[in-house]
Design a protein around this motif. Structure first.
Motif, PDB file in Angstrom:
ATOM      1  N   ARG A 193       0.859  -1.184   0.000  1.00 22.85           N
ATOM      2  CA  ARG A 193       0.000   0.000   0.000  1.00 22.85           C
ATOM      3  C   ARG A 193       0.896   1.235   0.000  1.00 22.85           C
ATOM      4  NH1 ARG A 193      -5.359   1.238   1.534  1.00 22.85           N
ATOM      5  NH2 ARG A 193      -5.656   3.325   2.435  1.00 22.85           N
ATOM      6  N   LYS A 194       0.506   2.237  -0.783  1.00 19.78           N
ATOM      7  CA  LYS A 194       1.256   3.486  -0.811  1.00 19.78           C
ATOM      8  C   LYS A 194       0.298   4.657  -0.709  1.00 19.78           C
ATOM      9  CE  LYS A 194       4.747   6.259  -1.102  1.00 19.78           C
ATOM     10  NZ  LYS A 194       5.672   6.399   0.048  1.00 19.78           N
ATOM     11  N   GLU A 195       0.536   5.489   0.313  1.00 19.79           N
ATOM     12  CA  GLU A 195      -0.266   6.681   0.530  1.00 19.79           C
ATOM     13  C   GLU A 195       0.631   7.915   0.434  1.00 19.79           C
ATOM     14  OE1 GLU A 195      -1.769   6.176   4.439  1.00 19.79           O
ATOM     15  OE2 GLU A 195      -3.168   4.551   3.910  1.00 19.79           O
ATOM     16  N   TYR A 196       0.061   8.992  -0.069  1.00 18.30           N
ATOM     17  CA  TYR A 196       0.747  10.284  -0.087  1.00 18.30           C
ATOM     18  C   TYR A 196      -0.107  11.291   0.682  1.00 18.30           C
ATOM     19  CZ  TYR A 196       3.482   8.306  -3.951  1.00 18.30           C
ATOM     20  OH  TYR A 196       4.292   7.517  -4.714  1.00 18.30           O
ATOM     21  N   ILE A 197       0.546  12.122   1.467  1.00 19.70           N
ATOM     22  CA  ILE A 197      -0.156  13.175   2.200  1.00 19.70           C
ATOM     23  C   ILE A 197      -0.130  14.445   1.357  1.00 19.70           C
ATOM     24  CG2 ILE A 197      -0.313  14.472   4.355  1.00 19.70           C
ATOM     25  CD1 ILE A 197      -0.654  11.455   4.674  1.00 19.70           C
ATOM     26  N   MET A 198      -1.293  14.916   0.950  1.00 19.74           N
ATOM     27  CA  MET A 198      -1.424  16.152   0.170  1.00 19.74           C
ATOM     28  C   MET A 198      -2.203  17.164   1.018  1.00 19.74           C
ATOM     29  SD  MET A 198      -0.179  15.368  -2.946  1.00 19.74           S
ATOM     30  CE  MET A 198       0.074  13.985  -4.071  1.00 19.74           C
ATOM     31  N   GLY A 199      -1.480  18.002   1.765  1.00 18.10           N
ATOM     32  CA  GLY A 199      -2.156  18.920   2.666  1.00 18.10           C
ATOM     33  C   GLY A 199      -2.842  18.141   3.774  1.00 18.10           C
ATOM     34  N   GLU A 200      -4.159  18.275   3.851  1.00 17.89           N
ATOM     35  CA  GLU A 200      -4.923  17.538   4.849  1.00 17.89           C
ATOM     36  C   GLU A 200      -5.532  16.262   4.263  1.00 17.89           C
ATOM     37  OE1 GLU A 200      -7.815  20.139   6.491  1.00 17.89           O
ATOM     38  OE2 GLU A 200      -6.341  21.485   7.424  1.00 17.89           O
ATOM     39  N   GLU A 201      -5.243  16.000   2.999  1.00 16.51           N
ATOM     40  CA  GLU A 201      -5.843  14.852   2.317  1.00 16.51           C
ATOM     41  C   GLU A 201      -4.842  13.716   2.200  1.00 16.51           C
ATOM     42  OE1 GLU A 201      -8.072  13.807  -1.948  1.00 16.51           O
ATOM     43  OE2 GLU A 201      -7.206  15.779  -1.598  1.00 16.51           O
ATOM     44  N   VAL A 202      -5.323  12.497   2.341  1.00 17.31           N
ATOM     45  CA  VAL A 202      -4.509  11.302   2.123  1.00 17.31           C
ATOM     46  C   VAL A 202      -4.906  10.697   0.775  1.00 17.31           C
ATOM     47  CG1 VAL A 202      -3.914   8.994   2.925  1.00 17.31           C
ATOM     48  CG2 VAL A 202      -4.309  10.829   4.587  1.00 17.31           C
ATOM     49  N   VAL A 203      -3.951  10.641  -0.140  1.00 15.82           N
ATOM     50  CA  VAL A 203      -4.190  10.058  -1.463  1.00 15.82           C
ATOM     51  C   VAL A 203      -3.614   8.650  -1.486  1.00 15.82           C
ATOM     52  CG1 VAL A 203      -3.741  10.240  -3.936  1.00 15.82           C
ATOM     53  CG2 VAL A 203      -4.115  12.314  -2.587  1.00 15.82           C
ATOM     54  N   VAL A 204      -4.463   7.680  -1.761  1.00 15.46           N
ATOM     55  CA  VAL A 204      -4.016   6.278  -1.811  1.00 15.46           C
ATOM     56  C   VAL A 204      -3.674   5.928  -3.252  1.00 15.46           C
ATOM     57  CG1 VAL A 204      -4.601   3.889  -1.308  1.00 15.46           C
ATOM     58  CG2 VAL A 204      -5.497   5.719   0.155  1.00 15.46           C
ATOM     59  N   ALA A 205      -2.378   5.751  -3.525  1.00 17.18           N
ATOM     60  CA  ALA A 205      -1.924   5.462  -4.884  1.00 17.18           C
ATOM     61  C   ALA A 205      -1.953   3.973  -5.191  1.00 17.18           C
ATOM     62  CB  ALA A 205      -0.512   6.012  -5.095  1.00 17.18           C
ATOM     63  N   LEU A 206      -1.691   3.143  -4.180  1.00 15.02           N
ATOM     64  CA  LEU A 206      -1.733   1.690  -4.334  1.00 15.02           C
ATOM     65  C   LEU A 206      -2.502   1.099  -3.161  1.00 15.02           C
ATOM     66  CD1 LEU A 206       1.989   0.953  -5.325  1.00 15.02           C
ATOM     67  CD2 LEU A 206       0.015   0.996  -6.864  1.00 15.02           C
ATOM     68  N   LYS A 207      -3.409   0.150  -3.464  1.00 17.30           N
ATOM     69  CA  LYS A 207      -4.285  -0.421  -2.440  1.00 17.30           C
ATOM     70  C   LYS A 207      -4.074  -1.938  -2.354  1.00 17.30           C
ATOM     71  CE  LYS A 207      -7.727   2.886  -4.121  1.00 17.30           C
ATOM     72  NZ  LYS A 207      -9.039   3.009  -4.808  1.00 17.30           N
ATOM     73  N   ARG A 208      -3.365  -2.369  -1.348  1.00 14.38           N
ATOM     74  CA  ARG A 208      -3.208  -3.812  -1.052  1.00 14.38           C
ATOM     75  C   ARG A 208      -2.876  -4.623  -2.316  1.00 14.38           C
ATOM     76  NH1 ARG A 208      -4.339  -6.743   3.556  1.00 14.38           N
ATOM     77  NH2 ARG A 208      -4.793  -8.941   3.271  1.00 14.38           N
ATOM     78  N   ILE A 209      -1.706  -4.400  -2.842  1.00 12.25           N
ATOM     79  CA  ILE A 209      -1.234  -5.088  -4.047  1.00 12.25           C
ATOM     80  C   ILE A 209      -0.569  -6.401  -3.659  1.00 12.25           C
ATOM     81  CG2 ILE A 209       0.318  -4.957  -6.029  1.00 12.25           C
ATOM     82  CD1 ILE A 209      -1.973  -2.994  -6.267  1.00 12.25           C
ATOM     83  N   ASN A 210      -1.016  -7.482  -4.270  1.00 15.82           N
ATOM     84  CA  ASN A 210      -0.440  -8.807  -4.032  1.00 15.82           C
ATOM     85  C   ASN A 210      -0.259  -9.542  -5.365  1.00 15.82           C
ATOM     86  OD1 ASN A 210      -0.398  -9.576  -0.947  1.00 15.82           O
ATOM     87  ND2 ASN A 210      -2.318  -8.466  -1.273  1.00 15.82           N
ATOM     88  N   PHE A 211       0.974  -9.858  -5.720  1.00 15.42           N
ATOM     89  CA  PHE A 211       1.229 -10.773  -6.835  1.00 15.42           C
ATOM     90  C   PHE A 211       2.706 -11.149  -6.838  1.00 15.42           C
ATOM     91  CE2 PHE A 211       2.230  -6.687  -8.714  1.00 15.42           C
ATOM     92  CZ  PHE A 211       3.142  -6.913  -9.740  1.00 15.42           C
ATOM     93  N   SER A 212       3.048 -12.144  -7.640  1.00 18.65           N
ATOM     94  CA  SER A 212       4.425 -12.619  -7.743  1.00 18.65           C
ATOM     95  C   SER A 212       4.832 -12.674  -9.214  1.00 18.65           C
ATOM     96  CB  SER A 212       4.576 -14.013  -7.123  1.00 18.65           C
ATOM     97  OG  SER A 212       4.236 -13.993  -5.753  1.00 18.65           O
ATOM     98  N   ILE A 213       6.134 -12.596  -9.441  1.00 20.63           N
ATOM     99  CA  ILE A 213       6.681 -12.677 -10.798  1.00 20.63           C
ATOM    100  C   ILE A 213       7.780 -13.733 -10.781  1.00 20.63           C
ATOM    101  CG2 ILE A 213       7.843 -11.423 -12.652  1.00 20.63           C
ATOM    102  CD1 ILE A 213       6.720  -8.818 -11.343  1.00 20.63           C
ATOM    103  N   ASN A 214       7.700 -14.672 -11.705  1.00 22.90           N
ATOM    104  CA  ASN A 214       8.676 -15.752 -11.763  1.00 22.90           C
ATOM    105  C   ASN A 214       9.935 -15.336 -12.501  1.00 22.90           C
ATOM    106  OD1 ASN A 214       6.954 -17.628 -10.436  1.00 22.90           O
ATOM    107  ND2 ASN A 214       5.861 -17.961 -12.363  1.00 22.90           N
ATOM    108  N   ARG A 215      11.002 -16.036 -12.194  1.00 22.99           N
ATOM    109  CA  ARG A 215      12.262 -15.782 -12.893  1.00 22.99           C
ATOM    110  C   ARG A 215      12.081 -16.063 -14.386  1.00 22.99           C
ATOM    111  NH1 ARG A 215      17.736 -18.815 -13.400  1.00 22.99           N
ATOM    112  NH2 ARG A 215      19.182 -17.085 -13.644  1.00 22.99           N
ATOM    113  N   GLY A 216      12.576 -15.152 -15.208  1.00 21.70           N
ATOM    114  CA  GLY A 216      12.513 -15.321 -16.653  1.00 21.70           C
ATOM    115  C   GLY A 216      11.244 -14.805 -17.295  1.00 21.70           C
TER     116      GLY A 216
END
Length: 235
Positions: free
Chosen positions: A14-37
């Motif tokens: 999860r990634k949040e940014y604070i913009m003044g008094e507002e919280v902007v959620v850029a990423l919400k509970r990201i789950n995945f995997s990437i295999n080699r190759g």
């Protein structure tokens, strides 16, 4: 690096940014995997969160929650010195804007990652020139970026990204400034290099035509994964 498990694991990110008094959620509970190759395409429109996700995967930003592991290494928890060392050993980058140093020749630009690894000048220049030959720029070894076309500069960027044979290469909109013919040449080149050395490619793009090159397509909308598909590649 433990290469038996998925090479890249993203858990509860999860990634949040604070913009003044507002919280902007850029990423919400990201789950995945990437295999080699795998060539994994992170696909989405502007504002979908794909650039933020790339920054997380490359350790450019710290997550608000969760984290990323590459080869079992929790890069989200490394300090800046540890991250710099990790990238030097295992990561390569190809950028939309090429990011070549204008005062250096093609050979010198490609040799830079080798210099940071402490490779002697003669050896690193030979390795750089060998890579430039492989990307079709044997006649441009001593040219400066300003003396080359956009397509040629991107080939230099590809040679620089692959010269150390990194485990992972991040390609951020690598064909965004190129015409259709050059785009196909560049993507074929990236895919062939990765296949030769069993490297993992993370391709970030808003262009649906780029997904044809991918083994895995992760689509983002408003900071969430809406699909995560793998497809069998044909030659």
């Amino acid at each position: 690096m433990d290469l038996e498990k998925p090479l890249i694991e993203i858990r509860n990110l999860r990634k949040e940014y604070i913009m003044g008094e507002e919280v902007v959620v850029a990423l919400k509970r990201i789950n995945f995997s990437i295999n080699r190759g795998e060539l994994c395409c992170i696909f989405g429109a502007s504002g979908s969160g794909k650039s933020t996700l790339l920054n997380q995967l490359a350790g450019m930003e710290k997550p608000s929650k969760g984290g990323v592991k590459i080869g079992g290494v929790p890069i989200s928890h490394l300090n800046e010195d540890q991250l710099a060392e990790f990238r030097q050993k295992y990561i390569g980058f190809v950028f939309q804007s090429y990011n070549l140093l204008p005062m250096l020749t093609a050979t010198e630009n490609v040799a830079l990652p080798l210099m940071f690894r402490g490779v002697p000048e003669g050896k690193r220049n030979a390795m750089a020139q060998s890579m430039l030959q492989k990307v079709g720029l044997g006649h441009r070894l001593h040219h400066y970026p300003g003396q080359m076309s956009g397509g040629q500069q991107q080939r230099v960027g590809i040679a620089r990204a692959f010269v150390t044979k990194p485990a992972v290469v991040f390609a951020d909109e690598p064909t965004g400034n190129l015409d259709t013919k050059t785009t196909k040449e560049v993507m074929t080149m990236i895919k062939n290099f990765a296949g030769t050395f069993k490297q993992t490619i993370i391709l970030v793009t808003h262009d649906p035509e780029m997904t044809v090159y991918a083994d895995r397509i992760v689509k983002l909308v408003d900071g969430e994964i809406v699909s995560n598909e793998t497809k069998k590649q044909t030659d």
